[in-house]
Motif scaffolding. Structure first.
Motif, mmCIF file in Angstrom:
data_model
loop_
_atom_site.group_PDB
_atom_site.id
_atom_site.type_symbol
_atom_site.label_atom_id
_atom_site.label_comp_id
_atom_site.label_asym_id
_atom_site.label_seq_id
_atom_site.Cartn_x
_atom_site.Cartn_y
_atom_site.Cartn_z
ATOM 1 N N SER A 214 -2.077 38.845 15.206
ATOM 2 C CA SER A 214 -1.138 39.354 14.209
ATOM 3 C C SER A 214 -1.465 40.810 13.862
ATOM 4 O O SER A 214 -0.569 41.643 13.715
ATOM 5 N N ALA A 215 -2.764 41.094 13.751
ATOM 6 C CA ALA A 215 -3.164 42.451 13.411
ATOM 7 C C ALA A 215 -2.804 43.430 14.530
ATOM 8 O O ALA A 215 -2.418 44.563 14.275
ATOM 9 N N ARG A 216 -2.938 42.983 15.779
ATOM 10 C CA ARG A 216 -2.569 43.842 16.898
ATOM 11 C C ARG A 216 -1.092 44.213 16.837
ATOM 12 O O ARG A 216 -0.706 45.351 17.078
ATOM 13 N N ARG A 217 -0.255 43.198 16.571
ATOM 14 C CA ARG A 217 1.183 43.473 16.510
ATOM 15 C C ARG A 217 1.496 44.440 15.372
ATOM 16 O O ARG A 217 2.306 45.355 15.518
ATOM 17 N N GLY A 218 0.834 44.223 14.240
ATOM 18 C CA GLY A 218 1.067 45.109 13.110
ATOM 19 C C GLY A 218 0.590 46.526 13.371
ATOM 20 O O GLY A 218 1.251 47.499 13.013
ATOM 21 N N ALA A 219 -0.561 46.636 14.043
ATOM 22 C CA ALA A 219 -1.110 47.965 14.328
ATOM 23 C C ALA A 219 -0.224 48.747 15.289
ATOM 24 O O ALA A 219 -0.173 49.976 15.246
ATOM 25 N N ALA A 220 0.482 48.027 16.174
ATOM 26 C CA ALA A 220 1.317 48.685 17.174
ATOM 27 C C ALA A 220 2.743 48.946 16.702
ATOM 28 O O ALA A 220 3.521 49.581 17.409
ATOM 29 N N ALA A 221 3.093 48.447 15.519
ATOM 30 C CA ALA A 221 4.474 48.565 15.042
ATOM 31 C C ALA A 221 4.886 50.031 14.931
ATOM 32 O O ALA A 221 4.105 50.892 14.537
ATOM 33 N N THR A 222 6.125 50.287 15.293
ATOM 34 C CA THR A 222 6.652 51.654 15.213
ATOM 35 C C THR A 222 7.558 51.854 14.002
ATOM 36 O O THR A 222 7.942 52.982 13.695
ATOM 37 N N SER A 223 7.922 50.771 13.336
ATOM 38 C CA SER A 223 8.721 50.883 12.115
ATOM 39 C C SER A 223 8.262 49.801 11.153
ATOM 40 O O SER A 223 8.532 48.621 11.340
ATOM 41 N N ALA A 224 7.521 50.204 10.152
ATOM 42 C CA ALA A 224 6.993 49.264 9.159
ATOM 43 C C ALA A 224 6.544 50.050 7.938
ATOM 44 O O ALA A 224 6.332 51.269 8.010
ATOM 45 N N ALA B 100 -2.449 52.946 18.173
ATOM 46 C CA ALA B 100 -2.129 53.973 17.173
ATOM 47 C C ALA B 100 -0.650 53.922 16.812
ATOM 48 O O ALA B 100 0.100 54.872 17.068
ATOM 49 N N GLY B 101 -0.208 52.811 16.226
ATOM 50 C CA GLY B 101 1.169 52.752 15.751
ATOM 51 C C GLY B 101 1.406 53.794 14.667
ATOM 52 O O GLY B 101 0.554 53.991 13.787
ATOM 53 N N GLY B 102 2.554 54.457 14.703
ATOM 54 C CA GLY B 102 2.826 55.535 13.752
ATOM 55 C C GLY B 102 2.671 55.141 12.299
ATOM 56 O O GLY B 102 1.994 55.841 11.532
ATOM 57 N N PRO B 103 3.276 54.023 11.850
ATOM 58 C CA PRO B 103 3.130 53.629 10.444
ATOM 59 C C PRO B 103 1.680 53.365 10.050
ATOM 60 O O PRO B 103 1.278 53.688 8.934
ATOM 61 N N LEU B 104 0.904 52.771 10.945
ATOM 62 C CA LEU B 104 -0.501 52.494 10.626
ATOM 63 C C LEU B 104 -1.279 53.795 10.449
ATOM 64 O O LEU B 104 -2.043 53.943 9.480
#
Length: 618
Positions: free
Chosen positions: A352-362, A385-389
């Motif tokens: 779950s954390a991986r998906r959240g870290a990779a999100a581009t809109s959050a 390095a997802g942009g929102p993170l």
């Protein structure tokens, strides 16, 4: 590529115009690519750093490299190097000096077939270093000084890839979305800094060189460590898997690619090393070796040791039994690494954390501290390095909402250009409160099982004009890392600025530390730490002794350490021994840490050896 320059008959040729493409700020550059168009294709040369020249088979350095097996990276930063940093710096390819290499020269035809192969020693000068993104810029920019060589390298990579695909290799890249297949045909996610044509150039040229070298060795009946690969019995037929790969990459669905990644992980066995040619299923080749990364992988170093001995007309330094033992040890270590990785991936929280870290809109501004920490940990450790993170990390850093552990993750674990905003914001925060640097370094030592940071402090002048000079260093390993020397009107403030300087050095970011005493003394030399001696030229005495062993000044160098006293206040006694000029030399030292005891014992032994050498030549 420029013509070969005149050289003496016994010297290797000196060549120019080759490019090194690697991760940003890389310190361990193994290979470079030289290329020129010829009438019927290209002459592609892969230059590999001559690491074997500095690592003798069976030496202390060689045994240590065997124990480490490989350099371990987190993001773009090497956290555990196979060779000591000082040795690595001496043997790495570099822009500013001529470099000894093993040249693997191939004739690549327009259809991607590789013809004649030559392997020889060569000294290369005029090397140019590029990051993956810089390589892409060089291809696109006609005015770039390296445009021609990188453009031709890109062209060669395309024909090599097309040829491999026609031959049935499981090989695809989607650089836009960041997916690719590795050597074994497993679908993998690329780090953000790898998603350019520079990555494809390196992959294809290195695969071509490794393939050519396997064929070259086989033609000379030269036993190497071969890289063999097979598929599980439940795996789909090759053509079915190729079709599925084409569909998934064409579709571009992250969910579909992730499912295919899991499937390829399950059905394609991991490649293993063996002292015989067993074929490589993923590449669809009869033979393959790992030879282009001798600074980073022990298997490559062993292959190079054998190749260079053959080029020199000597017998192999590794017999059949020795090669088998090395292969089995490397394979066992790799299996243990994969098992540890699988256990980590089993955690649904991690997924779950991986998906959240990779999100581009959050929007992560509403996450509580534990939830954000889980995202940040995955993003930093796996270089996601997802942009929102990254944006939220920078915001929380500026607001003082990141803990020392979280700042350690961002500064010393995360890597790649995608993390730069978060890393810069975090270091700005530490610079504003430099006492935080001490806590971050302490956390980093605890998490990674490293020795604590050591400080040297010197007092200059009389009150009320006293100035304190401090320097922080990390004593672990063969080559300690040091920050800049910093001055301040109080001892504590000087230590904080010194710690900040060391943190910036480890994070590979611009140093924001300051000299706060006016005027700051500049000519006085810091004394050594109480328990630590150093070589006269500033190098670690352990490193000097290892170098003495490499050039046969001493032999049989060993260190043994015993501890005594209560656990909260231990004392360590280290004994250093070696043989010099046929005589046993021995020195012992006591200190409060193992590292300090070893360094002090090494310093005393070095004095004895140098004194004996001076007496012999006087």
């Amino acid at each position: 590529m420029s013509p070969v320059l005149p050289a003496s008959p016994s010297a290797p040729p000196t060549l120019t115009a080759a490019v090194m493409i690697d991760r940003p700020k890389s310190l361990d550059r193994d290979d470079a690519i030289g290329i020129e168009r010829v009438e019927d294709g290209w002459r592609l040369t892969v230059y590999v750093a001559d690491v074997a020249a500095g690592v003798t088979p069976g030496s202390t350095l060689d045994r240590a490299a065997f124990g480490r097996r490989r350099t371990e990276y987190r993001g773009s930063w090497a956290v555990h190097t196979m060779l000591p940093r000082q040795v690595e710096a001496r043997l790495t390819l570099a822009e500013e000096r001529p470099c000894a290499t093993i040249a693997i020269r191939m004739h690549v035809r327009p259809d991607g077939a590789v013809g004649h192969v030559d392997v020889e020693r060569a000294t290369v000068r005029g090397l140019a270093a590029l990051g993956h993104a810089e390589a892409a810029d060089a291809v696109a920019d006609r005015g770039h000084p390296l445009h021609e060589v990188v453009r031709e390298a890109a062209a060669v990579s395309e024909v090599l890839l097309a040829r491999r695909r026609r031959q049935g290799a499981l090989a695809l890249y989607d650089l836009l979305s960041g997916w690719a297949t590795n050597e074994d045909g497993v679908v993998v996610r690329l780090a953000s800094f790898e998603r350019t044509v520079g990555y494809k150039i390196v992959q294809e040229c290195m695969i071509a060189a490794n393939t050519a070298l396997a064929s070259w060795a086989a033609g000379r009946d030269l036993p190497l460590l071969f890289r063999n690969h097979s598929a599980a019995r439940v795996s789909a037929p090759r053509q079915t898997l190729l079709d599925d790969l084409d569909l998934a990459f064409a579709d571009g669905s992250a969910a579909r690619l992730e499912a295919l990644r899991e499937r390829t992980l399950m059905t394609l066995k991991a490649a293993e090393y063996a002292p015989f040619m067993g074929g490589h299923w993923g590449l669809n080749l009869p033979g393959y070796v790992h030879a282009t990364s001798p600074l980073r992988r022990y298997a490559d170093l062993v292959v190079q040791q054998i190749i260079t001995s053959h080029l020199d007309g000597d017998g192999s330094p590794h017999d059949a039994d020795g090669l088998l033992a090395i292969a089995e040890s490397l394979n066992t270590g790799a299996r243990q690494d994969r098992e540890a990785e699988r256990e980590s991936r089993k955690s649904s929280a991690h997924s779950s954390a991986r998906r959240g870290a990779a999100a581009t809109s959050a929007d992560y501004t509403g996450l509580d501290a534990p939830a954000f920490h889980a995202l940040l940990k995955r993003g930093c450790k796996e270089n996601i390095a997802g942009g929102p993170l990254v944006t939220e990390t920078a915001r929380r850093a500026a607001a003082g909402q990141l803990t020392s552990l979280e700042l350690q993750l961002v500064l010393l674990v995360a890597g790649g250009p995608g993390w730069e905003p978060g890393r810069n914001a975090s270091l700005d925060v530490v610079a504003a409160a430099p006492e935080t640097a001490v806590s971050i370094l302490s956390v980093h030592a605890q998490v990674n099982g490293l020795p604590p940071v050591e400080f040297t402090v010197q007092t200059i002048g009389q009150s009320p004009n006293t100035v304190f000079l401090a320097q922080a260093s990390w004593p672990g390993g063969e080559s300690p890392v040091q920050g800049a020397r910093r001055s301040a009107p109080t001892k504590k403030t000087a230590r904080h600025q010194a710690a900040l300087s060391l943190l910036a050095q480890l994070a590979a970011l611009p140093d924001p530390s300051l000299d706060l005493a006016q005027p700051a003394p500049v000519a006085t030399q810091l004394p050594a730490a109480p328990d630590v001696a150093a070589a006269d030229d500033g190098r670690s005495p352990i490193s000097v002794l290892n170098e003495y062993q490499q050039i046969q000044i001493i032999t049989g160098l060993t260190f043994s350490t015993d501890g005594e006293g209560p656990s909260h206040l231990p004392t360590f006694i280290c004994t250093a021994e070696a043989t010099h000029d046929g005589q046993a030399v021995r020195a012992s030292a006591t200190a409060s840490t193992k590292a300090s005891a070893k360094t002090a014992a090494a310093a005393d032994l070095l004095k004895l050896v140098d004194t004996a050498r001076a007496g012999r030549t006087s």
